[in-house]
Design a protein around this motif. Structure first.
Motif, PDB file in Angstrom:
ATOM      1  N   GLU A  66     -12.702   0.058   3.927  1.00 41.45           N
ATOM      2  CA  GLU A  66     -12.394   0.310   2.521  1.00 41.45           C
ATOM      3  C   GLU A  66     -13.150   1.563   2.090  1.00 41.45           C
ATOM      4  O   GLU A  66     -14.313   1.732   2.382  1.00 41.45           O
ATOM      5  CB  GLU A  66     -12.850  -0.870   1.650  1.00 41.45           C
ATOM      6  CG  GLU A  66     -12.225  -2.206   2.014  1.00 41.45           C
ATOM      7  CD  GLU A  66     -10.837  -2.371   1.422  1.00 41.45           C
ATOM      8  OE1 GLU A  66     -10.481  -1.530   0.584  1.00 41.45           O
ATOM      9  OE2 GLU A  66     -10.145  -3.313   1.806  1.00 41.45           O
ATOM     10  N   THR A  67     -12.488   2.448   1.380  1.00 39.85           N
ATOM     11  CA  THR A  67     -13.131   3.658   0.900  1.00 39.85           C
ATOM     12  C   THR A  67     -12.504   4.056  -0.426  1.00 39.85           C
ATOM     13  O   THR A  67     -11.368   3.679  -0.702  1.00 39.85           O
ATOM     14  CB  THR A  67     -12.973   4.804   1.919  1.00 39.85           C
ATOM     15  OG1 THR A  67     -13.770   5.901   1.514  1.00 39.85           O
ATOM     16  CG2 THR A  67     -11.538   5.260   2.017  1.00 39.85           C
ATOM     17  N   PRO A  68     -13.227   4.786  -1.285  1.00 43.21           N
ATOM     18  CA  PRO A  68     -12.621   5.207  -2.554  1.00 43.21           C
ATOM     19  C   PRO A  68     -11.336   5.973  -2.324  1.00 43.21           C
ATOM     20  O   PRO A  68     -11.322   6.963  -1.610  1.00 43.21           O
ATOM     21  CB  PRO A  68     -13.710   6.088  -3.172  1.00 43.21           C
ATOM     22  CG  PRO A  68     -14.973   5.612  -2.556  1.00 43.21           C
ATOM     23  CD  PRO A  68     -14.614   5.215  -1.155  1.00 43.21           C
ATOM     24  N   ARG A  69     -10.240   5.525  -2.937  1.00 34.47           N
ATOM     25  CA  ARG A  69      -8.962   6.156  -2.680  1.00 34.47           C
ATOM     26  C   ARG A  69      -8.867   7.542  -3.297  1.00 34.47           C
ATOM     27  O   ARG A  69      -8.036   8.346  -2.889  1.00 34.47           O
ATOM     28  CB  ARG A  69      -7.813   5.275  -3.178  1.00 34.47           C
ATOM     29  CG  ARG A  69      -7.859   4.969  -4.646  1.00 34.47           C
ATOM     30  CD  ARG A  69      -6.667   4.134  -5.056  1.00 34.47           C
ATOM     31  NE  ARG A  69      -5.457   4.913  -4.989  1.00 34.47           N
ATOM     32  CZ  ARG A  69      -4.266   4.404  -4.708  1.00 34.47           C
ATOM     33  NH1 ARG A  69      -4.155   3.138  -4.427  1.00 34.47           N
ATOM     34  NH2 ARG A  69      -3.192   5.156  -4.689  1.00 34.47           N
ATOM     35  N   ASP A  70      -9.743   7.870  -4.269  1.00 33.52           N
ATOM     36  CA  ASP A  70      -9.651   9.195  -4.870  1.00 33.52           C
ATOM     37  C   ASP A  70     -10.203  10.271  -3.944  1.00 33.52           C
ATOM     38  O   ASP A  70     -10.215  11.437  -4.280  1.00 33.52           O
ATOM     39  CB  ASP A  70     -10.381   9.232  -6.221  1.00 33.52           C
ATOM     40  CG  ASP A  70     -11.838   8.827  -6.124  1.00 33.52           C
ATOM     41  OD1 ASP A  70     -12.565   9.034  -7.101  1.00 33.52           O
ATOM     42  OD2 ASP A  70     -12.237   8.311  -5.078  1.00 33.52           O
ATOM     43  N   ALA A  71     -10.665   9.881  -2.740  1.00 28.93           N
ATOM     44  CA  ALA A  71     -11.121  10.858  -1.766  1.00 28.93           C
ATOM     45  C   ALA A  71      -9.951  11.478  -1.010  1.00 28.93           C
ATOM     46  O   ALA A  71     -10.141  12.387  -0.229  1.00 28.93           O
ATOM     47  CB  ALA A  71     -12.089  10.208  -0.777  1.00 28.93           C
ATOM     48  N   PHE A  72      -8.735  10.977  -1.238  1.00 27.92           N
ATOM     49  CA  PHE A  72      -7.581  11.436  -0.488  1.00 27.92           C
ATOM     50  C   PHE A  72      -6.521  12.009  -1.415  1.00 27.92           C
ATOM     51  O   PHE A  72      -6.193  11.429  -2.439  1.00 27.92           O
ATOM     52  CB  PHE A  72      -6.973  10.279   0.320  1.00 27.92           C
ATOM     53  CG  PHE A  72      -7.841   9.851   1.462  1.00 27.92           C
ATOM     54  CD1 PHE A  72      -7.620  10.345   2.736  1.00 27.92           C
ATOM     55  CD2 PHE A  72      -8.882   8.959   1.265  1.00 27.92           C
ATOM     56  CE1 PHE A  72      -8.422   9.958   3.795  1.00 27.92           C
ATOM     57  CE2 PHE A  72      -9.694   8.569   2.310  1.00 27.92           C
ATOM     58  CZ  PHE A  72      -9.453   9.064   3.580  1.00 27.92           C
ATOM     59  N   ALA A  73      -5.933  13.128  -0.969  1.00 28.91           N
ATOM     60  CA  ALA A  73      -4.905  13.774  -1.777  1.00 28.91           C
ATOM     61  C   ALA A  73      -3.654  12.927  -1.897  1.00 28.91           C
ATOM     62  O   ALA A  73      -2.932  12.996  -2.881  1.00 28.91           O
ATOM     63  CB  ALA A  73      -4.560  15.133  -1.168  1.00 28.91           C
ATOM     64  N   PHE A  74      -3.370  12.093  -0.844  1.00 30.33           N
ATOM     65  CA  PHE A  74      -2.137  11.312  -0.891  1.00 30.33           C
ATOM     66  C   PHE A  74      -2.293  10.004  -1.639  1.00 30.33           C
ATOM     67  O   PHE A  74      -1.383   9.191  -1.665  1.00 30.33           O
ATOM     68  CB  PHE A  74      -1.613  11.049   0.524  1.00 30.33           C
ATOM     69  CG  PHE A  74      -2.570  10.318   1.439  1.00 30.33           C
ATOM     70  CD1 PHE A  74      -2.955   9.020   1.187  1.00 30.33           C
ATOM     71  CD2 PHE A  74      -3.060  10.948   2.564  1.00 30.33           C
ATOM     72  CE1 PHE A  74      -3.809   8.353   2.041  1.00 30.33           C
ATOM     73  CE2 PHE A  74      -3.920  10.286   3.423  1.00 30.33           C
ATOM     74  CZ  PHE A  74      -4.291   8.979   3.160  1.00 30.33           C
ATOM     75  N   ALA A  75      -3.449   9.747  -2.226  1.00 32.13           N
ATOM     76  CA  ALA A  75      -3.687   8.486  -2.932  1.00 32.13           C
ATOM     77  C   ALA A  75      -3.163   8.570  -4.361  1.00 32.13           C
ATOM     78  O   ALA A  75      -3.711   9.268  -5.198  1.00 32.13           O
ATOM     79  CB  ALA A  75      -5.168   8.159  -2.929  1.00 32.13           C
ATOM     80  N   ASP A  76      -2.089   7.859  -4.623  1.00 29.06           N
ATOM     81  CA  ASP A  76      -1.501   7.794  -5.956  1.00 29.06           C
ATOM     82  C   ASP A  76      -1.999   6.522  -6.626  1.00 29.06           C
ATOM     83  O   ASP A  76      -1.912   5.438  -6.036  1.00 29.06           O
ATOM     84  CB  ASP A  76       0.020   7.772  -5.823  1.00 29.06           C
ATOM     85  CG  ASP A  76       0.740   7.851  -7.157  1.00 29.06           C
ATOM     86  OD1 ASP A  76       0.225   7.274  -8.138  1.00 29.06           O
ATOM     87  OD2 ASP A  76       1.814   8.464  -7.204  1.00 29.06           O
ATOM     88  N   PRO A  77      -2.530   6.600  -7.844  1.00 31.77           N
ATOM     89  CA  PRO A  77      -3.052   5.404  -8.521  1.00 31.77           C
ATOM     90  C   PRO A  77      -2.037   4.274  -8.658  1.00 31.77           C
ATOM     91  O   PRO A  77      -2.416   3.125  -8.834  1.00 31.77           O
ATOM     92  CB  PRO A  77      -3.469   5.943  -9.893  1.00 31.77           C
ATOM     93  CG  PRO A  77      -3.720   7.387  -9.678  1.00 31.77           C
ATOM     94  CD  PRO A  77      -2.729   7.819  -8.638  1.00 31.77           C
ATOM     95  N   ALA A  78      -0.755   4.588  -8.574  1.00 32.83           N
ATOM     96  CA  ALA A  78       0.270   3.555  -8.708  1.00 32.83           C
ATOM     97  C   ALA A  78       0.513   2.799  -7.405  1.00 32.83           C
ATOM     98  O   ALA A  78       1.271   1.833  -7.388  1.00 32.83           O
ATOM     99  CB  ALA A  78       1.574   4.182  -9.186  1.00 32.83           C
TER     100      ALA A  78
END
Length: 208
Positions: A66-78
């Motif tokens: 598990e890692t903070p998803r905002d560390a990735f460009a492809f991570a969409d909050p939806a």
């Protein structure tokens, strides 16, 4: 004439400085690529969970990082996302998830530079199931020569790279659907297929 030469020299110096700056930036950009960050999170064939934005903890659950998803460009909050890196040096790879889910999902395959080379979603997949067999043209031909794809919903995907990564995204259009999406992503698996004949004359797969 003098002004023209001065302007020309100024332009050349400026272009040189920009080139030098870009050269120095390349290592930093490479370190921040999705491939590099996924490499730091897990080995080949290890499914890495990109946690929702609200979850900034780094924990392990059911074998997935598990890692903070905002560390990735492809991570969409939806969306909630799972990903894994693969290498095809020793044969094709199978990407699966158990069962189906009502939420919209998509699966995308990227090369190590982040270029999208294949995408599919629940509407295009057979019976809405995540089941992809990824390999080079020769590897897929070898798989088809076995019985592995007989009576199987698996979709063969031919790629022209030997390493890449896949991301499986599930849409969270209602917060009440998050637990089901989380459970679904925990079933995502990414493992090499052994297409060498076994003692019984059939090829098999090995989940790692």
């Amino acid at each position: 004439m003098g002004r023209f030469i001065l302007a020309l020299l100024t332009g050349l110096v400026g272009a040189g400085l920009v080139h030098i700056a870009i050269v120095f930036m390349i290592p930093r950009i490479s370190e921040n690529s999705a491939w590099s960050r996924l490499s730091a999170l897990g080995d080949y064939f290890e499914v890495v969970r990109i946690a929702p934005l609200r979850d900034t903890a780094f924990t392990r659950q059911n074998g997935a990082s598990e890692t903070p998803r905002d560390a990735f460009a492809f991570a969409d909050p939806a969306f909630v996302v799972a990903s894994c890196r693969f290498v095809l040096d020793d044969g094709p790879v199978e990407i699966t998830a158990n069962g189906t889910i009502d939420n919209f999902w998509s699966a995308s395959i990227y090369d190590s530079r982040g270029g999208n080379i294949y995408s599919i979603n629940d509407r295009a997949a057979i019976d809405g199931i995540v089941n992809l067999v990824v390999g080079t043209a020769q590897q897929i031909e070898d798989v088809r020569a076995t019985t592995l794809l007989e009576d199987s919903p698996a979709l063969p995907v031919i790629v022209d790279v030997l390493q890449g990564y896949v991301t499986v995204r599930v849409l969270i259009d209602e917060e009440s659907k998050r637990p089901a999406a989380d459970s679904f992503l925990r079933t995502v698996a990414c493992f090499p297929i052994d297409i060498r004949p076994t003692a019984s004359g059939e090829a098999g797969s090995e989940q790692g």
